[in-house]
Structures are given as structure tokens and as C-alpha cells.
Write a protein that holds these residues in place. Sequence first.
Motif, PDB file in Angstrom:
ATOM      1  N   GLU A   1      18.492  15.680  12.102  1.00 55.54           N
ATOM      2  CA  GLU A   1      19.402  14.965  13.219  1.00 55.54           C
ATOM      3  C   GLU A   1      19.397  15.647  14.395  1.00 55.54           C
ATOM      4  OE1 GLU A   1      22.946  14.514  10.867  1.00 55.54           O
ATOM      5  OE2 GLU A   1      22.598  12.415  10.989  1.00 55.54           O
ATOM      6  N   GLN A   2      18.590  16.816  14.808  1.00 46.93           N
ATOM      7  CA  GLN A   2      18.628  17.252  16.098  1.00 46.93           C
ATOM      8  C   GLN A   2      18.399  16.315  17.171  1.00 46.93           C
ATOM      9  OE1 GLN A   2      16.755  21.495  16.059  1.00 46.93           O
ATOM     10  NE2 GLN A   2      16.597  21.254  13.751  1.00 46.93           N
TER      11      GLN A   2
ATOM     12  N   LEU B   1      28.354   9.232  27.133  1.00 46.76           N
ATOM     13  CA  LEU B   1      28.215  10.201  26.295  1.00 46.76           C
ATOM     14  C   LEU B   1      28.872  11.615  26.639  1.00 46.76           C
ATOM     15  CD1 LEU B   1      24.432   9.516  25.227  1.00 46.76           C
ATOM     16  CD2 LEU B   1      26.596   9.199  23.536  1.00 46.76           C
TER      17      LEU B   1
ATOM     18  N   ASP C   1      24.828   8.272  30.284  1.00 46.00           N
ATOM     19  CA  ASP C   1      25.193   9.953  30.568  1.00 46.00           C
ATOM     20  C   ASP C   1      26.949  10.087  30.697  1.00 46.00           C
ATOM     21  OD1 ASP C   1      22.794  10.423  30.180  1.00 46.00           O
ATOM     22  OD2 ASP C   1      22.426  11.250  32.160  1.00 46.00           O
TER      23      ASP C   1
ATOM     24  N   PHE D   1      25.096  24.199  25.240  1.00 40.27           N
ATOM     25  CA  PHE D   1      24.032  23.259  25.355  1.00 40.27           C
ATOM     26  C   PHE D   1      24.280  22.477  26.686  1.00 40.27           C
ATOM     27  CE2 PHE D   1      21.036  19.640  25.346  1.00 40.27           C
ATOM     28  CZ  PHE D   1      19.699  20.398  24.945  1.00 40.27           C
ATOM     29  N   ARG D   2      25.311  21.656  26.614  1.00 42.47           N
ATOM     30  CA  ARG D   2      25.749  20.858  27.635  1.00 42.47           C
ATOM     31  C   ARG D   2      26.129  21.287  28.909  1.00 42.47           C
ATOM     32  NH1 ARG D   2      29.491  16.200  25.052  1.00 42.47           N
ATOM     33  NH2 ARG D   2      28.067  14.510  25.278  1.00 42.47           N
TER      34      ARG D   2
ATOM     35  N   PHE E   1      20.025  23.309  17.048  1.00 45.42           N
ATOM     36  CA  PHE E   1      18.789  23.574  17.684  1.00 45.42           C
ATOM     37  C   PHE E   1      18.273  25.067  17.274  1.00 45.42           C
ATOM     38  CE2 PHE E   1      20.848  20.650  20.925  1.00 45.42           C
ATOM     39  CZ  PHE E   1      20.243  19.758  20.376  1.00 45.42           C
TER      40      PHE E   1
ATOM     41  N   LEU F   1      23.346   5.171  19.183  1.00 46.00           N
ATOM     42  CA  LEU F   1      22.035   6.029  18.397  1.00 46.00           C
ATOM     43  C   LEU F   1      21.449   4.744  17.743  1.00 46.00           C
ATOM     44  CD1 LEU F   1      23.545   9.353  17.308  1.00 46.00           C
ATOM     45  CD2 LEU F   1      21.965   8.942  18.933  1.00 46.00           C
TER      46      LEU F   1
ATOM     47  N   PHE G   1      27.567  17.048  13.438  1.00 44.15           N
ATOM     48  CA  PHE G   1      26.625  16.532  12.441  1.00 44.15           C
ATOM     49  C   PHE G   1      26.902  17.085  10.974  1.00 44.15           C
ATOM     50  CE2 PHE G   1      25.077  15.294  16.514  1.00 44.15           C
ATOM     51  CZ  PHE G   1      24.387  13.774  16.252  1.00 44.15           C
TER      52      PHE G   1
ATOM     53  N   ALA H   1      23.153  20.110  12.623  1.00 41.54           N
ATOM     54  CA  ALA H   1      21.979  19.664  13.709  1.00 41.54           C
ATOM     55  C   ALA H   1      21.936  20.741  14.792  1.00 41.54           C
ATOM     56  CB  ALA H   1      22.168  18.151  13.943  1.00 41.54           C
TER      57      ALA H   1
ATOM     58  N   ASP I   1      19.141  13.274  17.408  1.00 41.62           N
ATOM     59  CA  ASP I   1      20.372  12.478  17.666  1.00 41.62           C
ATOM     60  C   ASP I   1      21.478  13.480  18.324  1.00 41.62           C
ATOM     61  OD1 ASP I   1      19.396  10.063  16.277  1.00 41.62           O
ATOM     62  OD2 ASP I   1      20.461  10.537  14.442  1.00 41.62           O
ATOM     63  N   ALA I   2      21.477  14.573  17.936  1.00 46.91           N
ATOM     64  CA  ALA I   2      22.227  15.743  18.603  1.00 46.91           C
ATOM     65  C   ALA I   2      21.946  15.699  20.209  1.00 46.91           C
ATOM     66  CB  ALA I   2      22.209  17.052  17.892  1.00 46.91           C
ATOM     67  N   LEU I   3      20.703  15.752  20.380  1.00 46.51           N
ATOM     68  CA  LEU I   3      20.203  15.899  21.735  1.00 46.51           C
ATOM     69  C   LEU I   3      20.708  14.557  22.536  1.00 46.51           C
ATOM     70  CD1 LEU I   3      16.421  16.825  21.823  1.00 46.51           C
ATOM     71  CD2 LEU I   3      18.435  18.000  22.960  1.00 46.51           C
ATOM     72  N   VAL I   4      20.784  13.475  21.813  1.00 46.73           N
ATOM     73  CA  VAL I   4      21.404  12.452  22.717  1.00 46.73           C
ATOM     74  C   VAL I   4      22.943  12.415  23.056  1.00 46.73           C
ATOM     75  CG1 VAL I   4      21.541   9.735  22.490  1.00 46.73           C
ATOM     76  CG2 VAL I   4      19.325  10.831  21.550  1.00 46.73           C
ATOM     77  N   THR I   5      23.505  12.840  21.726  1.00 41.67           N
ATOM     78  CA  THR I   5      25.019  13.059  22.051  1.00 41.67           C
ATOM     79  C   THR I   5      25.387  13.971  23.086  1.00 41.67           C
ATOM     80  OG1 THR I   5      25.101  14.554  20.143  1.00 41.67           O
ATOM     81  CG2 THR I   5      25.404  12.148  19.649  1.00 41.67           C
ATOM     82  N   LEU I   6      24.348  14.673  23.227  1.00 41.11           N
ATOM     83  CA  LEU I   6      24.728  16.007  24.290  1.00 41.11           C
ATOM     84  C   LEU I   6      24.236  15.645  25.878  1.00 41.11           C
ATOM     85  CD1 LEU I   6      23.791  19.084  22.040  1.00 41.11           C
ATOM     86  CD2 LEU I   6      26.196  18.563  22.843  1.00 41.11           C
ATOM     87  N   SER I   7      23.969  14.125  25.779  1.00 42.43           N
ATOM     88  CA  SER I   7      23.509  13.745  26.961  1.00 42.43           C
ATOM     89  C   SER I   7      22.104  14.066  27.400  1.00 42.43           C
ATOM     90  CB  SER I   7      24.658  13.996  28.190  1.00 42.43           C
ATOM     91  OG  SER I   7      25.795  13.560  27.710  1.00 42.43           O
ATOM     92  N   THR I   8      21.270  14.233  26.643  1.00 43.91           N
ATOM     93  CA  THR I   8      19.923  14.943  26.906  1.00 43.91           C
ATOM     94  C   THR I   8      18.991  13.887  26.154  1.00 43.91           C
ATOM     95  OG1 THR I   8      20.846  16.939  26.885  1.00 43.91           O
ATOM     96  CG2 THR I   8      18.450  16.821  26.804  1.00 43.91           C
TER      97      THR I   8
ATOM     98  N   ARG J   1      30.210  23.358  19.292  1.00 44.73           N
ATOM     99  CA  ARG J   1      29.417  22.784  20.273  1.00 44.73           C
ATOM    100  C   ARG J   1      30.011  21.325  20.499  1.00 44.73           C
ATOM    101  NH1 ARG J   1      23.419  21.545  18.539  1.00 44.73           N
ATOM    102  NH2 ARG J   1      24.487  20.006  17.175  1.00 44.73           N
TER     103      ARG J   1
END
Lengths: 248, 260
Positions: B128-129, A74, A71, A98-99, A87, A50, A81, A85, B131-138, A149
Motif C-alpha cells: 500500500e505504499q 488530499l 491536490d 514526507f508532505r 516508505f 483511490l 494504513f 505503508a 496508495d500512501a503516496l497518493v494520500t500524501l498528494s504525490t 505521518r
Amino acid sequence: MITLHQVHKAFGDNHVLRGVDLTIPKGESMVIIGGSGTGKSVMLKSVLGLVAPDAGQIIVDGQDVTTVERDAFLARFGMLFQGGALFDSLTVWQNVAFRLLRGSLKKPTEEARAIAIEKLRRVGLKENVADRFPAELSGGMQKRVGLARAIAAEPEIIFFDEPTTGLDPIMSGVINDLIREIVVEMGATAMTITHDMSSVRAIADDVAMLHDGVIQWTGDVEQMDSCGDPYVEQFINGRAEGPIEAVR
Amino acid sequence: MIVIRLIAALGSAVLGMLAAVGRVALFAGQTISHLLRPPFYFKEFGQSLITIGYFSLPVVGLTAIFTGAALALQIYEGGSRFNAESVVPSIVAIGMVRELGPVLGGLMVAARVASSIAAEIGTMKVTEQIDALVTLSTNPMKYLTVPRVLAATLAVPVLVAVGDAIGIMGGYLVGVNRLGLNSAAYLSNTVDFLEFWDIASGLVKGAVFGFIVALMGCYYGMNSGRGAQGVGRATKAAVVAASVMILASNYLLTELFFSA
């Protein structure tokens, strides 16, 4: 295994990391301690990609994080977080799954929901929170959802960023115990950053102290109290006097 | 010394502006590149289409009806100075579809949509949402920017078309009821004088303005500073930049379409 070698990072004139060297063995729980603004979060985010380091190398299981396929890389990580964090626009179960609802780990909706509910149970939340929105939950519940999560896709490596910030001491204890249980149960490699000493004692196998952009001391958690390092002693005893300058 | 300082300040301001233009151009390039490559997030696109397009209809419709009505009054008053009151229907129609429909529609959407996108994405960044997206491979560009930019590019021309029709109706209502123009003559004049390219050029402008609005909202949201103040600044900057770019690109497009 995660290895950081001479990692440097500056933001303008602010040289946050000045040559960090650290090794986290596979399956171990490493806790990074240090004052606010010492670069703990920057270090953690550098491992995840990041934040791009200015110099140095970060190797995860033999692969350089700057050249690895993002991908797949990660997909091996989970992260809790500091503020959760979560959504806002998604319900609790959609956050947890989510994943599992998109990308390479995509599963049918019903299956993803079932996994999300099972993970929510694992962190002590009942099924009836699954369809609520994050804003309807208390701080402690949001942390638990964030934890659910982080573990939903069974990651091999889990990062925890200030897991107990903003929680009361009892809830902090509950979250610390949960983190420890989950890390042991999953056999995951864990890296936690915190300045809460109760978290350190509950979660850590190993401890590293970050100060002035470098690791001042690292060792087994049981050696921490008698390590003789003036920085560590001042920090763990919360003394205003010592080598770490406190801004008054 | 003062002269050198002034030149240095001017130079640094120009360099800063050029750097900002470069960053926005890179962001636009990345958005278009992600637009063409999977994965595609259809659900997010559908939601953006509703929030950007459908929910903007009332504000665009109200703007159009009052603009068409005022335009009819102005042209009637101006035209009566040389006995040309009969031009009211054609000028209202051409003025609405070529200029006022797309520009005012675009500006209203900029106020409503660029601000909300910048505030939403800016808040996601500071909590940080992103950053969270990135860590969730999105990829946040694919998940947040592409659906919004695509939805706005497709929805704003439709809003402009609806706004054009409502604006012409506003002119008709004032022309017939207030100025005493003949209803059938008003309608036939409107239809006879409008050409296909008048309408199409306005819709193309709408698509460009839609792209600009969502792009600016996403760009400033993604680059938001910390805290409530950072999000506030990002929101303001998104609306100002989108509005100025709409007016500037409107001039360029008008030159391109209509200069002989």
C-alpha cells in the motif's frame, strides 16, 4: 461532513458495495465494522479517490470527490494504513515529514525535521528513532510512525485502516487511546475501519455496520449493545450462529 | 464445434494481446506527458541515475569485453578462409558499436534494472505504499516512473558508449596478443573504418532500450498482483517483455537507420 449516497462498486462479478448510504458529521469519529472482505477498505478508498465508484455520489464538505481539485482535496486528509505503508527507502523522520518536504506544503528541511520529531514525540517515540529506517522498527513502532505521518500536516479528516491489526492487546490499547486523544485534540473528522471491538469502544462516537454491500445499521456507540439488530449483535458478540454466514 | 472453440480461443488471445499493447502504450503516453509537466523530483532522478547507470557499469563492461574478444576470434577464423584476416579490427568495431554493444548492453540492463524496478514498485504496491503516496498528494507516476524512465533513457547510451570502447578493447587484446595482429595497424584500422553514424546509431538504440527497460519495469510493478507471487510474476514479465521489445525494436531501428 462526509456523505456517501448509493455508492456501488464491483470488481468483475464481485459486487462489493451495493448502495452504501452513510453520513459522517464534521468532528465526529465514525467506526465502520464488518467482517473481512465486506468492502470496508473499498469504501474508505472510494472516499479518497483511490478507487472509483461505479455509481453513486461521495460528497466531502459540499464537494463531489470525483470533480474536486485532487491536490488541495488530499491535503486535507491524513491516513494510517493497515500495514503502516511506510516508505522503506526513507528514514523515519523523512516518512513523517514526507508532505512537508515536497509539493504545496513544502517547508525548509530543518523545519520539516523539527515538526516530524515533534509529531514522533506526540505518538510516544523518542528523537533517536528519527534517523532509523522503518525496517529497523517493531510493528507497534511502525504503527506509531504511520500515525505521526498521518497527522504531520494537521489534516481536518483522518482515516484509520485496521489500526490495531497485528498488534498485541496492550499495544492495541495504546494505539486506540492515542487515536482517540489525537482526534479529540485536533477536532478532526475521523473514519476508522476495524473488526477489533476494543478499538470500536475506544475510538468511536458513532458506529456503522457494513454487510452484504450495504450499511446494515448505524448509530451512537452507546446504543450499539442494545440496538437489537441481529447482524450487529452477532458481530459484536462474535457468534458463529446468526444471519451472517461464517465460512467453516 | 471444436473449430469454433479454437477460433474463439485464438480470437480471445489476440484481443488480450492487443489490449495489453494498448495499456502499455497508454502508460508510455502518460509517462511522457508527466515528464513534461512539473513537479519534478530531482533527488529521485539523481538516485535513479546512480542505481541504473553507475551500478550497471561492471556487468555491461564484462559483457562487452568478452563479446569483443569472442568476436575477434570468430572473424579471424572466418576471414582466414578467404585470406581476409585484416578485416578483424573493422568488423569488431562496426559489430560492437552498431549491434552487439547496444543490444547486449540493453539486455544486461533489462535483466538487472527492469527486474529490480518491477520488484521494488510491485512490493510498494502490495504494501500500500503507492496508495500512501497518493494520500500524501504525490502522483506515483511523477515520483516513481518519470525519474526512473528519464534516468534509464539518459544512462543507457552512456553505458553503451563505455561498453563499445571496452568491447573494441577486448577485440584488440585478443587480436594483438593471441592472433598476432599488428597493434598500430589494428588501432588505425579501427579508427579509419568507423563512421560517426555507426556510433551515433548505437547510442540512439541505447536510449530507446533504456526507455523500454525502465518503462516495462515500472508498468509491471505498478500493475503487480497481490502477494509475493504477484511481485514474482511482475518481475518475470518485466524482464521478458523488456528483452523481447529490445530485440524487436533493434530490428526496426536497424531497418530505419541502415536500409538503403
